[in-house]
Design a protein around this motif. Structure first.
Motif, PDB file in Angstrom:
ATOM      1  N   LEU A 184       0.831  -1.210   0.000  1.00  0.00           N
ATOM      2  CA  LEU A 184       0.000   0.000   0.000  1.00  0.00           C
ATOM      3  C   LEU A 184       0.863   1.256   0.000  1.00  0.00           C
ATOM      4  CD1 LEU A 184      -2.814  -1.089   2.476  1.00  0.00           C
ATOM      5  CD2 LEU A 184      -2.900  -1.014  -0.021  1.00  0.00           C
ATOM      6  N   ARG A 185       1.966   1.241   0.735  1.00  0.00           N
ATOM      7  CA  ARG A 185       2.883   2.387   0.724  1.00  0.00           C
ATOM      8  C   ARG A 185       3.434   2.616  -0.674  1.00  0.00           C
ATOM      9  NH1 ARG A 185       4.694   4.083   5.711  1.00  0.00           N
ATOM     10  NH2 ARG A 185       4.051   2.759   7.447  1.00  0.00           N
ATOM     11  N   ARG A 186       3.763   1.528  -1.347  1.00  0.00           N
ATOM     12  CA  ARG A 186       4.297   1.626  -2.715  1.00  0.00           C
ATOM     13  C   ARG A 186       3.257   2.222  -3.661  1.00  0.00           C
ATOM     14  NH1 ARG A 186       6.669  -3.777  -5.515  1.00  0.00           N
ATOM     15  NH2 ARG A 186       6.815  -3.032  -7.640  1.00  0.00           N
ATOM     16  N   ILE A 187       2.018   1.783  -3.528  1.00  0.00           N
ATOM     17  CA  ILE A 187       0.949   2.277  -4.394  1.00  0.00           C
ATOM     18  C   ILE A 187       0.650   3.747  -4.111  1.00  0.00           C
ATOM     19  CG2 ILE A 187      -1.507   2.063  -4.940  1.00  0.00           C
ATOM     20  CD1 ILE A 187      -1.171  -0.981  -4.333  1.00  0.00           C
ATOM     21  N   LEU A 188       0.569   4.102  -2.826  1.00  0.00           N
ATOM     22  CA  LEU A 188       0.209   5.458  -2.431  1.00  0.00           C
ATOM     23  C   LEU A 188       1.387   6.430  -2.476  1.00  0.00           C
ATOM     24  CD1 LEU A 188      -2.090   4.562   0.600  1.00  0.00           C
ATOM     25  CD2 LEU A 188      -2.817   5.314  -1.678  1.00  0.00           C
ATOM     26  N   GLY A 189       2.580   5.929  -2.712  1.00  0.00           N
ATOM     27  CA  GLY A 189       3.753   6.792  -2.791  1.00  0.00           C
ATOM     28  C   GLY A 189       4.226   7.290  -1.434  1.00  0.00           C
ATOM     29  N   ILE A 190       3.984   6.515  -0.397  1.00  0.00           N
ATOM     30  CA  ILE A 190       4.414   6.882   0.951  1.00  0.00           C
ATOM     31  C   ILE A 190       5.746   6.190   1.226  1.00  0.00           C
ATOM     32  CG2 ILE A 190       3.857   6.793   3.399  1.00  0.00           C
ATOM     33  CD1 ILE A 190       0.888   6.563   2.565  1.00  0.00           C
ATOM     34  N   ARG A 191       6.768   6.993   1.539  1.00  0.00           N
ATOM     35  CA  ARG A 191       8.083   6.426   1.831  1.00  0.00           C
ATOM     36  C   ARG A 191       8.197   6.122   3.319  1.00  0.00           C
ATOM     37  NH1 ARG A 191      11.867  10.954  -0.051  1.00  0.00           N
ATOM     38  NH2 ARG A 191      10.438  11.932   1.371  1.00  0.00           N
ATOM     39  N   ARG A 192       9.105   5.248   3.667  1.00  0.00           N
ATOM     40  CA  ARG A 192       9.356   4.914   5.077  1.00  0.00           C
ATOM     41  C   ARG A 192       9.833   6.146   5.848  1.00  0.00           C
ATOM     42  NH1 ARG A 192       7.139   1.277   8.061  1.00  0.00           N
ATOM     43  NH2 ARG A 192       7.229  -0.782   7.208  1.00  0.00           N
ATOM     44  N   GLN A 193      10.582   7.017   5.162  1.00  0.00           N
ATOM     45  CA  GLN A 193      11.123   8.205   5.802  1.00  0.00           C
ATOM     46  C   GLN A 193      10.027   9.191   6.206  1.00  0.00           C
ATOM     47  OE1 GLN A 193      12.023   6.923   2.920  1.00  0.00           O
ATOM     48  NE2 GLN A 193      14.238   6.772   2.742  1.00  0.00           N
ATOM     49  N   THR A 238      -1.366   2.138  10.470  1.00  0.00           N
ATOM     50  CA  THR A 238      -2.803   2.378  10.642  1.00  0.00           C
ATOM     51  C   THR A 238      -3.277   3.506   9.732  1.00  0.00           C
ATOM     52  OG1 THR A 238      -2.287   3.793  12.533  1.00  0.00           O
ATOM     53  CG2 THR A 238      -2.927   1.512  13.003  1.00  0.00           C
ATOM     54  N   GLU A 239      -2.451   4.540   9.587  1.00  0.00           N
ATOM     55  CA  GLU A 239      -2.825   5.646   8.696  1.00  0.00           C
ATOM     56  C   GLU A 239      -2.726   5.233   7.227  1.00  0.00           C
ATOM     57  OE1 GLU A 239      -1.565  10.223   7.696  1.00  0.00           O
ATOM     58  OE2 GLU A 239      -1.208   9.469   9.729  1.00  0.00           O
ATOM     59  N   VAL A 240      -1.749   4.396   6.910  1.00  0.00           N
ATOM     60  CA  VAL A 240      -1.624   3.884   5.536  1.00  0.00           C
ATOM     61  C   VAL A 240      -2.883   3.099   5.168  1.00  0.00           C
ATOM     62  CG1 VAL A 240      -0.340   2.319   4.030  1.00  0.00           C
ATOM     63  CG2 VAL A 240       0.887   3.842   5.568  1.00  0.00           C
ATOM     64  N   LEU A 241      -3.328   2.232   6.073  1.00  0.00           N
ATOM     65  CA  LEU A 241      -4.552   1.450   5.831  1.00  0.00           C
ATOM     66  C   LEU A 241      -5.761   2.368   5.715  1.00  0.00           C
ATOM     67  CD1 LEU A 241      -3.924  -1.488   8.320  1.00  0.00           C
ATOM     68  CD2 LEU A 241      -3.849  -1.612   5.829  1.00  0.00           C
ATOM     69  N   GLU A 242      -5.793   3.409   6.529  1.00  0.00           N
ATOM     70  CA  GLU A 242      -6.913   4.359   6.481  1.00  0.00           C
ATOM     71  C   GLU A 242      -6.934   5.113   5.158  1.00  0.00           C
ATOM     72  OE1 GLU A 242      -7.866   8.307   8.962  1.00  0.00           O
ATOM     73  OE2 GLU A 242      -7.597   6.500  10.202  1.00  0.00           O
ATOM     74  N   ARG A 243      -5.778   5.567   4.693  1.00  0.00           N
ATOM     75  CA  ARG A 243      -5.699   6.277   3.402  1.00  0.00           C
ATOM     76  C   ARG A 243      -6.114   5.365   2.251  1.00  0.00           C
ATOM     77  NH1 ARG A 243      -0.033   9.697   3.272  1.00  0.00           N
ATOM     78  NH2 ARG A 243      -0.296  10.745   5.272  1.00  0.00           N
ATOM     79  N   ALA A 244      -5.749   4.115   2.357  1.00  0.00           N
ATOM     80  CA  ALA A 244      -6.088   3.157   1.296  1.00  0.00           C
ATOM     81  C   ALA A 244      -7.547   2.719   1.381  1.00  0.00           C
ATOM     82  CB  ALA A 244      -5.178   1.942   1.379  1.00  0.00           C
ATOM     83  N   GLY A 245      -8.144   2.865   2.545  1.00  0.00           N
ATOM     84  CA  GLY A 245      -9.522   2.415   2.717  1.00  0.00           C
ATOM     85  C   GLY A 245      -9.650   0.907   2.794  1.00  0.00           C
TER      86      GLY A 245
END
Length: 167
Positions: free
Chosen positions: A129-138, A144-151
């Motif tokens: 999901l981070r890869r899809i949404l463009g969210i880096r580890r840094q 929990t927020e990644v899952l929320e953004r992805a729905g």
């Protein structure tokens, strides 16, 4: 096995000796099974209908194979879907659910997992999901927020839903 081979021949069926394998579970000694002077190959795990079965009843080979196949699906969709700026996040999540999650959780309804195995699956899910949404580890965005953004729910919830649906 001799009777089975004989019955098959009576009905005109042939057993493919090169494709037939033997796996034993819970036996002290390894069985030696042969058909018509051909010793069948003894294996510790094998693939059947897309699932991996092992002689020690461990789910580790199956979970590793599922993660590898889902990672392959993720990489194959990288250029066409995940990098496509014309697609909305909603569309990406629908593709992710249909192609990646279904591959990852194939036959999971019948799994009896340990916490460590569920954690392995759950670490793969937000990473995708981070890869899809463009969210880096840094960026220090919690899972929990990644899952929320992805729905999307966590793997723990998805596994429970699939098991309950199967029951």
């Amino acid at each position: 096995m001799g009777r089975l081979a004989h019955a098959c021949r009576e009905f005109g069926l042939n057993i493919s000796l090169k494709k037939t394998e033997v796996m034993s579970q819970g036996t002290g000694s390894h069985p030696s099974i042969h058909i018509r002077d051909y010793d069948l190959n003894l294996v510790s795990q094998f693939q059947y209908l897309g699932s991996t079965f092992s002689s020690n009843l461990s789910l580790e080979p199956e979970i590793s194979a599922r993660i590898a196949k889902a990672a392959g699906a993720m990489s194959k969709l990288q250029k066409r879907v995940w990098d496509n700026k014309n697609l909305t996040n909603n569309t990406n999540m629908q593709v992710y659910r249909a192609c990646v999650l279904s591959t990852l959780l194939y036959s999971s309804e019948a799994w009896t997992t340990y916490a460590t195995q569920e954690k392995r699956l759950n670490s793969f899910h937000p990473r995708c999901l981070r890869r899809i949404l463009g969210i880096r580890r840094q960026d220090l965005v919690p899972n929990t927020e990644v899952l929320e953004r992805a729905g999307l729910p966590s793997i723990f919830v998805l596994l429970a839903q699939r098991r309950l649906r199967w029951l």
